[in-house]
Write a protein that holds these residues in place. Structure first.
Motif, PDB file in Angstrom:
ATOM      1  N   ALA A 120       0.047  -0.631  -5.571  1.00 61.49           N
ATOM      2  CA  ALA A 120      -0.629   0.236  -6.547  1.00 61.49           C
ATOM      3  C   ALA A 120      -1.247   1.448  -5.844  1.00 61.49           C
ATOM      4  N   ALA A 121      -1.823   1.240  -4.664  1.00 64.70           N
ATOM      5  CA  ALA A 121      -2.408   2.351  -3.909  1.00 64.70           C
ATOM      6  C   ALA A 121      -1.333   3.326  -3.455  1.00 64.70           C
ATOM      7  N   ILE A 122      -0.184   2.792  -3.049  1.00 60.99           N
ATOM      8  CA  ILE A 122       0.934   3.649  -2.637  1.00 60.99           C
ATOM      9  C   ILE A 122       1.422   4.464  -3.827  1.00 60.99           C
ATOM     10  N   LYS A 123       1.618   3.807  -4.960  1.00 57.63           N
ATOM     11  CA  LYS A 123       2.089   4.486  -6.158  1.00 57.63           C
ATOM     12  C   LYS A 123       1.084   5.553  -6.614  1.00 57.63           C
ATOM     13  N   GLN A 124      -0.198   5.234  -6.552  1.00 55.21           N
ATOM     14  CA  GLN A 124      -1.235   6.186  -6.935  1.00 55.21           C
ATOM     15  C   GLN A 124      -1.180   7.427  -6.058  1.00 55.21           C
ATOM     16  N   ARG A 125      -0.977   7.232  -4.773  1.00 56.26           N
ATOM     17  CA  ARG A 125      -0.885   8.377  -3.856  1.00 56.26           C
ATOM     18  C   ARG A 125       0.357   9.214  -4.157  1.00 56.26           C
ATOM     19  N   GLU A 126       1.456   8.551  -4.486  1.00 55.26           N
ATOM     20  CA  GLU A 126       2.671   9.285  -4.844  1.00 55.26           C
ATOM     21  C   GLU A 126       2.443  10.134  -6.093  1.00 55.26           C
ATOM     22  N   VAL A 127       1.773   9.571  -7.071  1.00 57.19           N
ATOM     23  CA  VAL A 127       1.486  10.301  -8.310  1.00 57.19           C
ATOM     24  C   VAL A 127       0.530  11.458  -8.022  1.00 57.19           C
ATOM     25  N   ASP A 128      -0.504  11.206  -7.257  1.00 55.49           N
ATOM     26  CA  ASP A 128      -1.486  12.241  -6.945  1.00 55.49           C
ATOM     27  C   ASP A 128      -0.861  13.413  -6.192  1.00 55.49           C
ATOM     28  N   GLU A 129       0.032  13.097  -5.266  1.00 56.12           N
ATOM     29  CA  GLU A 129       0.644  14.137  -4.438  1.00 56.12           C
ATOM     30  C   GLU A 129       1.943  14.674  -5.038  1.00 56.12           C
ATOM     31  N   ARG A 130       2.366  14.100  -6.166  1.00 56.36           N
ATOM     32  CA  ARG A 130       3.587  14.523  -6.878  1.00 56.36           C
ATOM     33  C   ARG A 130       4.819  14.490  -5.984  1.00 56.36           C
ATOM     34  N   ILE A 131       5.011  13.357  -5.313  1.00 57.75           N
ATOM     35  CA  ILE A 131       6.215  13.177  -4.509  1.00 57.75           C
ATOM     36  C   ILE A 131       6.928  11.919  -4.971  1.00 57.75           C
ATOM     37  N   ALA A 132       8.232  11.861  -4.713  1.00 58.27           N
ATOM     38  CA  ALA A 132       9.036  10.737  -5.198  1.00 58.27           C
ATOM     39  C   ALA A 132       8.683   9.447  -4.471  1.00 58.27           C
ATOM     40  N   GLU A 133       8.668   9.488  -3.152  1.00 54.73           N
ATOM     41  CA  GLU A 133       8.378   8.276  -2.393  1.00 54.73           C
ATOM     42  C   GLU A 133       7.725   8.651  -1.075  1.00 54.73           C
ATOM     43  N   LEU A 134       6.655   7.938  -0.732  1.00 55.17           N
ATOM     44  CA  LEU A 134       5.958   8.189   0.526  1.00 55.17           C
ATOM     45  C   LEU A 134       6.829   7.755   1.696  1.00 55.17           C
ATOM     46  N   ASP A 135       6.740   8.496   2.792  1.00 57.58           N
ATOM     47  CA  ASP A 135       7.432   8.067   4.001  1.00 57.58           C
ATOM     48  C   ASP A 135       6.581   6.993   4.698  1.00 57.58           C
ATOM     49  N   ASP A 136       7.132   6.409   5.752  1.00 52.62           N
ATOM     50  CA  ASP A 136       6.449   5.299   6.419  1.00 52.62           C
ATOM     51  C   ASP A 136       5.088   5.707   6.993  1.00 52.62           C
ATOM     52  N   GLN A 137       4.969   6.930   7.516  1.00 52.96           N
ATOM     53  CA  GLN A 137       3.694   7.385   8.064  1.00 52.96           C
ATOM     54  C   GLN A 137       2.618   7.441   6.979  1.00 52.96           C
ATOM     55  N   ALA A 138       2.978   7.926   5.815  1.00 54.69           N
ATOM     56  CA  ALA A 138       2.013   8.014   4.716  1.00 54.69           C
ATOM     57  C   ALA A 138       1.641   6.619   4.207  1.00 54.69           C
ATOM     58  N   VAL A 139       2.610   5.713   4.194  1.00 55.19           N
ATOM     59  CA  VAL A 139       2.330   4.334   3.788  1.00 55.19           C
ATOM     60  C   VAL A 139       1.373   3.695   4.792  1.00 55.19           C
ATOM     61  N   LEU A 140       1.600   3.932   6.091  1.00 54.84           N
ATOM     62  CA  LEU A 140       0.701   3.394   7.121  1.00 54.84           C
ATOM     63  C   LEU A 140      -0.709   3.948   6.951  1.00 54.84           C
ATOM     64  N   ALA A 141      -0.828   5.222   6.634  1.00 52.49           N
ATOM     65  CA  ALA A 141      -2.152   5.818   6.423  1.00 52.49           C
ATOM     66  C   ALA A 141      -2.848   5.159   5.233  1.00 52.49           C
ATOM     67  N   THR A 142      -2.086   4.867   4.187  1.00 50.21           N
ATOM     68  CA  THR A 142      -2.642   4.199   3.012  1.00 50.21           C
ATOM     69  C   THR A 142      -3.116   2.794   3.371  1.00 50.21           C
ATOM     70  N   ILE A 143      -2.310   2.071   4.146  1.00 51.51           N
ATOM     71  CA  ILE A 143      -2.690   0.722   4.559  1.00 51.51           C
ATOM     72  C   ILE A 143      -3.960   0.762   5.402  1.00 51.51           C
ATOM     73  N   GLU A 144      -4.033   1.701   6.346  1.00 50.00           N
ATOM     74  CA  GLU A 144      -5.229   1.813   7.186  1.00 50.00           C
ATOM     75  C   GLU A 144      -6.474   2.076   6.341  1.00 50.00           C
ATOM     76  N   LYS A 145      -6.331   2.922   5.344  1.00 47.80           N
ATOM     77  CA  LYS A 145      -7.460   3.234   4.458  1.00 47.80           C
ATOM     78  C   LYS A 145      -7.917   1.980   3.717  1.00 47.80           C
ATOM     79  N   LEU A 146      -6.961   1.207   3.202  1.00 49.83           N
ATOM     80  CA  LEU A 146      -7.315  -0.018   2.482  1.00 49.83           C
ATOM     81  C   LEU A 146      -7.970  -1.046   3.405  1.00 49.83           C
ATOM     82  N   VAL A 147      -7.468  -1.163   4.637  1.00 49.90           N
ATOM     83  CA  VAL A 147      -8.053  -2.105   5.600  1.00 49.90           C
ATOM     84  C   VAL A 147      -9.488  -1.696   5.909  1.00 49.90           C
ATOM     85  N   LYS A 148      -9.719  -0.407   6.108  1.00 47.17           N
ATOM     86  CA  LYS A 148     -11.069   0.074   6.384  1.00 47.17           C
ATOM     87  C   LYS A 148     -12.006  -0.236   5.204  1.00 47.17           C
TER      88      LYS A 148
END
Length: 149
Positions: free
Chosen positions: A31-59
């Motif tokens: 859901a966090a990944i999808k939300q970021r995709e919608v917010d940034e208006r991109i089709a699919e996040l690359d692995d680096q952006a997904v990792l950044a999202t995961i790090e944010k959630l872990v923090k």
């Protein structure tokens, strides 16, 4: 296989295995990944952006667990730690302090940084190299100590 595909496959496996807590954590991540995709208006996040999202959630989970423990809510803190464990499985292996120091040395040589005022240039070199592999707060602390010495 992209990181997002791996996460979706793990969600399906958790669903089949009826692991409700694990499934909830993975769904939260998707859901966090999808939300970021919608917010940034991109089709699919690359692995680096997904990792950044995961790090944010872990923090966020670490902060919440600390607050729950301070409030005496051990069961809620345990739930947050479980989510951290699930989410951390998607992060690359963490670098040791010696490896981070070696990367800092390489970044200082590449950027020409020599004083604390040059810290931004060195961090600009380090951030893409260490994204997902090290806590950037720790990297910043080590870099600051190195530049002020």
């Amino acid at each position: 296989m992209s990181l997002r595909s791996r996460i979706q496959d793990d969600m399906k496996a958790a669903l089949r295995a009826k692991e409700s807590a694990r499934l909830a954590a993975i769904r939260l991540l998707l859901a966090a990944i999808k939300q970021r995709e919608v917010d940034e208006r991109i089709a699919e996040l690359d692995d680096q952006a997904v990792l950044a999202t995961i790090e944010k959630l872990v923090k966020q989970r670490r902060d919440a667990a600390a607050q729950y423990e301070a409030a005496g809510r051990a069961e809620l803190a345990a739930a947050e730690r479980f989510e951290i464990e699930v989410l951390s499985a998607y992060l690359p292996a963490r670098l040791t302090e010696a490896e981070i120091t070696a990367e800092i040395d390489a970044a200082l040589a590449a950027s020409g940084a020599s004083t604390a005022a040059d810290m931004g240039r060195a961090m600009a070199v380090l951030k893409p190299r260490l994204a997902g592999k090290a806590d950037m707060g720790e990297v910043s602390r080590l870099l600051r100590a190195r530049l002020s010495a």
